[in-house]
Design a protein around this motif. Structure first.
Motif, PDB file in Angstrom:
ATOM      1  N   ARG A  41     -54.125  23.354 -83.023  1.00 16.93           N
ATOM      2  CA  ARG A  41     -54.271  24.876 -82.785  1.00 16.93           C
ATOM      3  C   ARG A  41     -55.764  24.992 -81.935  1.00 16.93           C
ATOM      4  O   ARG A  41     -55.804  26.101 -80.994  1.00 16.93           O
ATOM      5  N   ASN A  42     -56.471  24.293 -82.135  1.00 15.21           N
ATOM      6  CA  ASN A  42     -57.844  24.410 -81.202  1.00 15.21           C
ATOM      7  C   ASN A  42     -57.756  24.067 -79.798  1.00 15.21           C
ATOM      8  O   ASN A  42     -58.102  24.587 -79.032  1.00 15.21           O
ATOM      9  N   TRP A  43     -56.676  23.127 -79.416  1.00 16.38           N
ATOM     10  CA  TRP A  43     -56.445  22.473 -78.360  1.00 16.38           C
ATOM     11  C   TRP A  43     -55.670  23.628 -77.506  1.00 16.38           C
ATOM     12  O   TRP A  43     -56.034  24.023 -76.233  1.00 16.38           O
ATOM     13  N   ALA A  44     -54.641  24.243 -78.291  1.00 17.45           N
ATOM     14  CA  ALA A  44     -53.764  25.322 -77.606  1.00 17.45           C
ATOM     15  C   ALA A  44     -54.330  26.840 -77.327  1.00 17.45           C
ATOM     16  O   ALA A  44     -53.950  27.273 -76.486  1.00 17.45           O
ATOM     17  N   GLY A  45     -55.017  27.066 -78.469  1.00 17.28           N
ATOM     18  CA  GLY A  45     -55.464  28.085 -78.384  1.00 17.28           C
ATOM     19  C   GLY A  45     -54.627  29.220 -78.639  1.00 17.28           C
ATOM     20  O   GLY A  45     -53.665  29.328 -79.376  1.00 17.28           O
ATOM     21  N   THR A  46     -54.798  30.352 -77.823  1.00 20.70           N
ATOM     22  CA  THR A  46     -53.897  31.653 -77.928  1.00 20.70           C
ATOM     23  C   THR A  46     -52.515  31.206 -77.085  1.00 20.70           C
ATOM     24  O   THR A  46     -51.587  31.986 -77.264  1.00 20.70           O
ATOM     25  N   CYS A  47     -52.199  30.151 -76.289  1.00 24.23           N
ATOM     26  CA  CYS A  47     -50.799  29.784 -75.975  1.00 24.23           C
ATOM     27  C   CYS A  47     -50.077  29.252 -76.892  1.00 24.23           C
ATOM     28  O   CYS A  47     -48.709  28.994 -76.654  1.00 24.23           O
ATOM     29  N   LEU A  48     -50.527  28.927 -78.104  1.00 27.56           N
ATOM     30  CA  LEU A  48     -49.576  28.530 -79.277  1.00 27.56           C
ATOM     31  C   LEU A  48     -48.897  29.644 -80.200  1.00 27.56           C
ATOM     32  O   LEU A  48     -49.716  30.621 -80.531  1.00 27.56           O
ATOM     33  N   CYS A  49     -47.648  29.458 -80.079  1.00 26.78           N
ATOM     34  CA  CYS A  49     -46.991  30.406 -81.021  1.00 26.78           C
ATOM     35  C   CYS A  49     -46.875  30.048 -82.257  1.00 26.78           C
ATOM     36  O   CYS A  49     -47.100  30.645 -83.364  1.00 26.78           O
ATOM     37  N   ASP A  50     -46.214  28.911 -82.448  1.00 29.31           N
ATOM     38  CA  ASP A  50     -45.858  28.153 -83.917  1.00 29.31           C
ATOM     39  C   ASP A  50     -46.077  26.825 -84.026  1.00 29.31           C
ATOM     40  O   ASP A  50     -45.749  25.915 -82.985  1.00 29.31           O
ATOM     41  N   ILE A  51     -46.322  26.119 -85.107  1.00 30.29           N
ATOM     42  CA  ILE A  51     -45.814  24.478 -85.099  1.00 30.29           C
ATOM     43  C   ILE A  51     -44.979  24.415 -86.234  1.00 30.29           C
ATOM     44  O   ILE A  51     -45.081  24.821 -87.290  1.00 30.29           O
ATOM     45  N   LYS A  52     -44.168  23.604 -85.772  1.00 34.75           N
ATOM     46  CA  LYS A  52     -42.933  23.378 -86.861  1.00 34.75           C
ATOM     47  C   LYS A  52     -42.815  21.840 -86.769  1.00 34.75           C
ATOM     48  O   LYS A  52     -42.633  21.385 -85.760  1.00 34.75           O
ATOM     49  N   LEU A  53     -42.573  21.275 -88.006  1.00 30.95           N
ATOM     50  CA  LEU A  53     -42.333  19.919 -88.288  1.00 30.95           C
ATOM     51  C   LEU A  53     -40.840  19.720 -87.800  1.00 30.95           C
ATOM     52  O   LEU A  53     -40.020  20.370 -88.365  1.00 30.95           O
ATOM     53  N   SER A  54     -40.563  18.530 -87.220  1.00 32.62           N
ATOM     54  CA  SER A  54     -39.364  18.103 -86.925  1.00 32.62           C
ATOM     55  C   SER A  54     -39.089  16.621 -86.519  1.00 32.62           C
ATOM     56  O   SER A  54     -40.121  16.102 -86.276  1.00 32.62           O
ATOM     57  N   GLY A  55     -38.065  16.163 -86.303  1.00 31.73           N
ATOM     58  CA  GLY A  55     -38.020  14.685 -85.822  1.00 31.73           C
ATOM     59  C   GLY A  55     -36.474  14.043 -86.252  1.00 31.73           C
ATOM     60  O   GLY A  55     -35.640  14.681 -86.849  1.00 31.73           O
ATOM     61  N   SER A  56     -36.665  12.867 -85.614  1.00 34.83           N
ATOM     62  CA  SER A  56     -35.135  12.294 -86.010  1.00 34.83           C
ATOM     63  C   SER A  56     -35.323  10.708 -86.273  1.00 34.83           C
ATOM     64  O   SER A  56     -36.517  10.271 -86.106  1.00 34.83           O
TER      65      SER A  56
END
Length: 52
Positions: free
Chosen positions: A37-52
């Protein structure tokens, strides 16, 4: 045992839990989200965990 049953047994054996334990959430996920969040600032919409 059929080939499909064998593969299903391997997947079941190594399947990760559907939820993250509190320790991992507090010591890994939450701090990482803060850094992102600190790095992306206002460009970040959402963070979702995912993976495979």
């Amino acid at each position: 045992m059929t080939a499909n049953q064998y593969v299903e047994s391997i997947v079941k054996k190594h399947k990760l839990p559907d939820t993250i334990d509190n320790y991992t959430d507090n010591t890994v996920v939450t701090p990482l989200k803060k850094i992102i969040r600190n790095w992306a600032g206002t460009c970040l919409c959402d963070i979702k965990l995912s993976g495979s």
